[in-house]
Scaffold this motif. Sequence first.
Motif, mmCIF file in Angstrom:
data_model
loop_
_atom_site.group_PDB
_atom_site.id
_atom_site.type_symbol
_atom_site.label_atom_id
_atom_site.label_comp_id
_atom_site.label_asym_id
_atom_site.label_seq_id
_atom_site.Cartn_x
_atom_site.Cartn_y
_atom_site.Cartn_z
ATOM 1 N N ALA A 151 0.838 -1.209 0.000
ATOM 2 C CA ALA A 151 0.000 0.000 0.000
ATOM 3 C C ALA A 151 0.869 1.254 0.000
ATOM 4 O O ALA A 151 0.596 2.230 -0.712
ATOM 5 C CB ALA A 151 -0.917 -0.004 1.226
ATOM 6 N N ARG A 152 1.943 1.199 0.793
ATOM 7 C CA ARG A 152 2.841 2.348 0.928
ATOM 8 C C ARG A 152 3.665 2.568 -0.331
ATOM 9 O O ARG A 152 3.705 3.674 -0.878
ATOM 10 C CB ARG A 152 3.830 2.085 2.081
ATOM 11 N N THR A 153 4.317 1.487 -0.779
ATOM 12 C CA THR A 153 5.320 1.689 -1.826
ATOM 13 C C THR A 153 4.702 1.702 -3.223
ATOM 14 O O THR A 153 5.168 2.428 -4.090
ATOM 15 C CB THR A 153 6.422 0.616 -1.761
ATOM 16 N N GLU A 154 3.655 0.912 -3.453
ATOM 17 C CA GLU A 154 3.107 0.861 -4.824
ATOM 18 C C GLU A 154 1.949 1.821 -5.027
ATOM 19 O O GLU A 154 1.599 2.137 -6.144
ATOM 20 C CB GLU A 154 2.719 -0.567 -5.184
ATOM 21 N N HIS A 155 1.322 2.269 -3.945
ATOM 22 C CA HIS A 155 0.179 3.178 -4.107
ATOM 23 C C HIS A 155 0.361 4.482 -3.332
ATOM 24 O O HIS A 155 -0.503 5.350 -3.395
ATOM 25 C CB HIS A 155 -1.116 2.489 -3.658
ATOM 26 N N GLY A 156 1.443 4.599 -2.594
ATOM 27 C CA GLY A 156 1.726 5.835 -1.857
ATOM 28 C C GLY A 156 0.671 6.148 -0.798
ATOM 29 O O GLY A 156 0.500 7.308 -0.412
ATOM 30 N N ILE A 157 -0.005 5.129 -0.314
ATOM 31 C CA ILE A 157 -1.052 5.379 0.697
ATOM 32 C C ILE A 157 -0.407 5.699 2.050
ATOM 33 O O ILE A 157 0.559 5.041 2.467
ATOM 34 C CB ILE A 157 -2.006 4.164 0.795
ATOM 35 N N THR A 158 -0.952 6.726 2.693
ATOM 36 C CA THR A 158 -0.401 7.122 4.002
ATOM 37 C C THR A 158 -1.451 7.031 5.108
ATOM 38 O O THR A 158 -1.188 7.413 6.232
ATOM 39 C CB THR A 158 0.135 8.575 3.952
ATOM 40 N N GLN A 159 -2.651 6.528 4.782
ATOM 41 C CA GLN A 159 -3.702 6.443 5.799
ATOM 42 C C GLN A 159 -4.117 4.980 5.953
ATOM 43 O O GLN A 159 -4.480 4.336 4.964
ATOM 44 C CB GLN A 159 -4.914 7.267 5.385
ATOM 45 N N PHE A 160 -4.063 4.487 7.193
ATOM 46 C CA PHE A 160 -4.342 3.078 7.458
ATOM 47 C C PHE A 160 -5.360 2.942 8.588
ATOM 48 O O PHE A 160 -5.247 3.627 9.612
ATOM 49 C CB PHE A 160 -3.060 2.336 7.867
ATOM 50 N N VAL A 161 -6.343 2.085 8.375
ATOM 51 C CA VAL A 161 -7.316 1.781 9.432
ATOM 52 C C VAL A 161 -7.306 0.265 9.596
ATOM 53 O O VAL A 161 -7.575 -0.471 8.640
ATOM 54 C CB VAL A 161 -8.733 2.273 9.044
ATOM 55 N N ASP A 162 -6.955 -0.178 10.788
ATOM 56 C CA ASP A 162 -6.778 -1.611 11.042
ATOM 57 C C ASP A 162 -7.862 -2.066 12.011
ATOM 58 O O ASP A 162 -7.754 -1.844 13.224
ATOM 59 C CB ASP A 162 -5.368 -1.794 11.643
ATOM 60 N N ILE A 163 -8.939 -2.682 11.472
ATOM 61 C CA ILE A 163 -10.052 -3.095 12.342
ATOM 62 C C ILE A 163 -9.845 -4.553 12.766
ATOM 63 O O ILE A 163 -9.584 -5.417 11.932
ATOM 64 C CB ILE A 163 -11.427 -2.943 11.642
ATOM 65 N N GLY A 164 -9.963 -4.792 14.077
ATOM 66 C CA GLY A 164 -9.651 -6.116 14.620
ATOM 67 C C GLY A 164 -8.145 -6.248 14.692
ATOM 68 O O GLY A 164 -7.556 -7.261 14.325
ATOM 69 N N SER A 165 -7.522 -5.175 15.172
ATOM 70 C CA SER A 165 -6.059 -5.054 15.098
ATOM 71 C C SER A 165 -5.339 -5.981 16.066
ATOM 72 O O SER A 165 -4.165 -6.275 15.875
ATOM 73 C CB SER A 165 -5.649 -3.608 15.371
ATOM 74 N N ASP A 203 5.195 9.777 7.712
ATOM 75 C CA ASP A 203 4.012 10.615 7.503
ATOM 76 C C ASP A 203 2.727 9.801 7.466
ATOM 77 O O ASP A 203 1.673 10.309 7.096
ATOM 78 C CB ASP A 203 4.160 11.421 6.196
ATOM 79 N N ALA A 204 2.814 8.520 7.854
ATOM 80 C CA ALA A 204 1.602 7.690 7.788
ATOM 81 C C ALA A 204 0.790 7.822 9.073
ATOM 82 O O ALA A 204 1.346 7.898 10.171
ATOM 83 C CB ALA A 204 1.982 6.236 7.569
ATOM 84 N N ARG A 205 -0.514 7.878 8.894
ATOM 85 C CA ARG A 205 -1.425 7.907 10.046
ATOM 86 C C ARG A 205 -2.086 6.537 10.144
ATOM 87 O O ARG A 205 -2.515 5.987 9.131
ATOM 88 C CB ARG A 205 -2.479 8.997 9.866
ATOM 89 N N VAL A 206 -2.160 6.016 11.362
ATOM 90 C CA VAL A 206 -2.714 4.670 11.551
ATOM 91 C C VAL A 206 -3.718 4.697 12.697
ATOM 92 O O VAL A 206 -3.427 5.238 13.768
ATOM 93 C CB VAL A 206 -1.584 3.659 11.899
ATOM 94 N N ILE A 238 -12.170 8.590 11.372
ATOM 95 C CA ILE A 238 -11.715 9.716 10.546
ATOM 96 C C ILE A 238 -11.368 10.903 11.443
ATOM 97 O O ILE A 238 -10.311 11.547 11.282
ATOM 98 C CB ILE A 238 -12.827 10.121 9.538
ATOM 99 N N GLU A 239 -12.221 11.151 12.420
ATOM 100 C CA GLU A 239 -12.021 12.316 13.288
ATOM 101 C C GLU A 239 -10.796 12.127 14.188
ATOM 102 O O GLU A 239 -9.888 12.955 14.218
ATOM 103 C CB GLU A 239 -13.278 12.520 14.140
ATOM 104 N N LEU A 240 -10.751 10.984 14.875
ATOM 105 C CA LEU A 240 -9.642 10.754 15.811
ATOM 106 C C LEU A 240 -8.303 10.716 15.082
ATOM 107 O O LEU A 240 -7.311 11.284 15.538
ATOM 108 C CB LEU A 240 -9.850 9.429 16.554
ATOM 109 N N GLY A 241 -8.290 10.014 13.932
ATOM 110 C CA GLY A 241 -7.021 9.841 13.234
ATOM 111 C C GLY A 241 -6.633 11.054 12.410
ATOM 112 O O GLY A 241 -5.547 11.094 11.839
ATOM 113 N N GLY A 242 -7.537 12.050 12.322
ATOM 114 C CA GLY A 242 -7.259 13.207 11.476
ATOM 115 C C GLY A 242 -7.074 12.752 10.032
ATOM 116 O O GLY A 242 -6.225 13.278 9.304
ATOM 117 N N LEU A 243 -7.870 11.758 9.600
ATOM 118 C CA LEU A 243 -7.725 11.231 8.233
ATOM 119 C C LEU A 243 -8.491 12.116 7.261
ATOM 120 O O LEU A 243 -9.512 12.709 7.615
ATOM 121 C CB LEU A 243 -8.264 9.802 8.142
#
Length: 279
Positions: A70-84, A102-105, A149-154
């Motif tokens: 996700a990071r290297t091939e799509h440059g995604i910096t926002q991650f939500v991990d449900i059932g982490s 710069d990634a938010r999780v 979205i609110e807590l993570g500032g996504l």
Amino acid sequence: MSEDLGRARETLASSLDRPSTGRVYDFYLGGDHNYAIDRDFGQRMVDLMPEARIFARENRGFVRRAVRYARTEHGITQFVDIGSGLPTQGNVHEIADESGRDARVVYVDNDPVARAHAQILLSDTADPQRHFAIDADFLDGAELWERVIELGGLDPDQPICLLVSALLHFIVPEQRPEEMLALYRDLLPPGSLLVLSHCTDEDTTPALQEVAARYMVTTSNAHLRGRSEVRAFFGDFELVEPGVVWTPQWRPELAAAHEPPFDGDPASTLAIAGVGRKR
Ligand SMILES: C[S@@+](CC[C@H](N)C(=O)[O-])C[C@H]1O[C@@H](n2cnc3c(N)ncnc32)[C@H](O)[C@@H]1O
């Protein structure tokens, strides 16, 4: 110690009446964030089905590779991990930080025990401006998404990588996981990724059925699914290559040098996995 951390420690002290699935998984992984009640249960499962440890190790490997992807091939910096589960070494925020800070999780788990552990561990290892843990349920749907979205500032308009790894086999059919997942797929903006793994009873050891039945004494019931049901969770998202496969078969080339390649029987990993992309 902050009030929050004090509360987290109290939660842990009062959570020892039944095994926690998150801590049992940590036991399978050889971690030390588990208690006697988790270890006793986990050891009985390993005695019944030694593959439990292979499942956990290879599933974590899949998660790490999918986050790198996700990071290297799509440059995604926002991650939500449900059932982490329990954030531990090699977790999403650490992998996401491998390619820039710069990634938010946002970690989400419905087990207050997992959340309490997450809070304590994150306070030691993470960046409180970018990494968060909340106690919420996958089944909370839009309400959960708003909190995330609110807590993570996504930014809800920028691609998000949503992980539901080794989660949906804890959501039984009566809870209609397919409907909830459809809602999350709708909420994700274009370019987002869905990272999903799931234990399957297709071509795996019959002992897995017995283990799944025994999970009823833990914090989550378990339900196994076949390949077509797991594939259906991706809805109209485009499955990226190589599709839904055994966990170690998903882009092994993305493993870090210190992550050993898997050379056993793929079915012994018990779980299939894939990544879907919203167009
Ligand atoms: C096996 S762990 C998976 C950890 C991590 N996702 C991974 O793949 O390595 C499953 C986690 O899902 C959590 N869980 C189960 N049902 C849930 C639900 N309805 N909502 C949120 N979390 C849930 C459990 O508490 C547990 O921590």
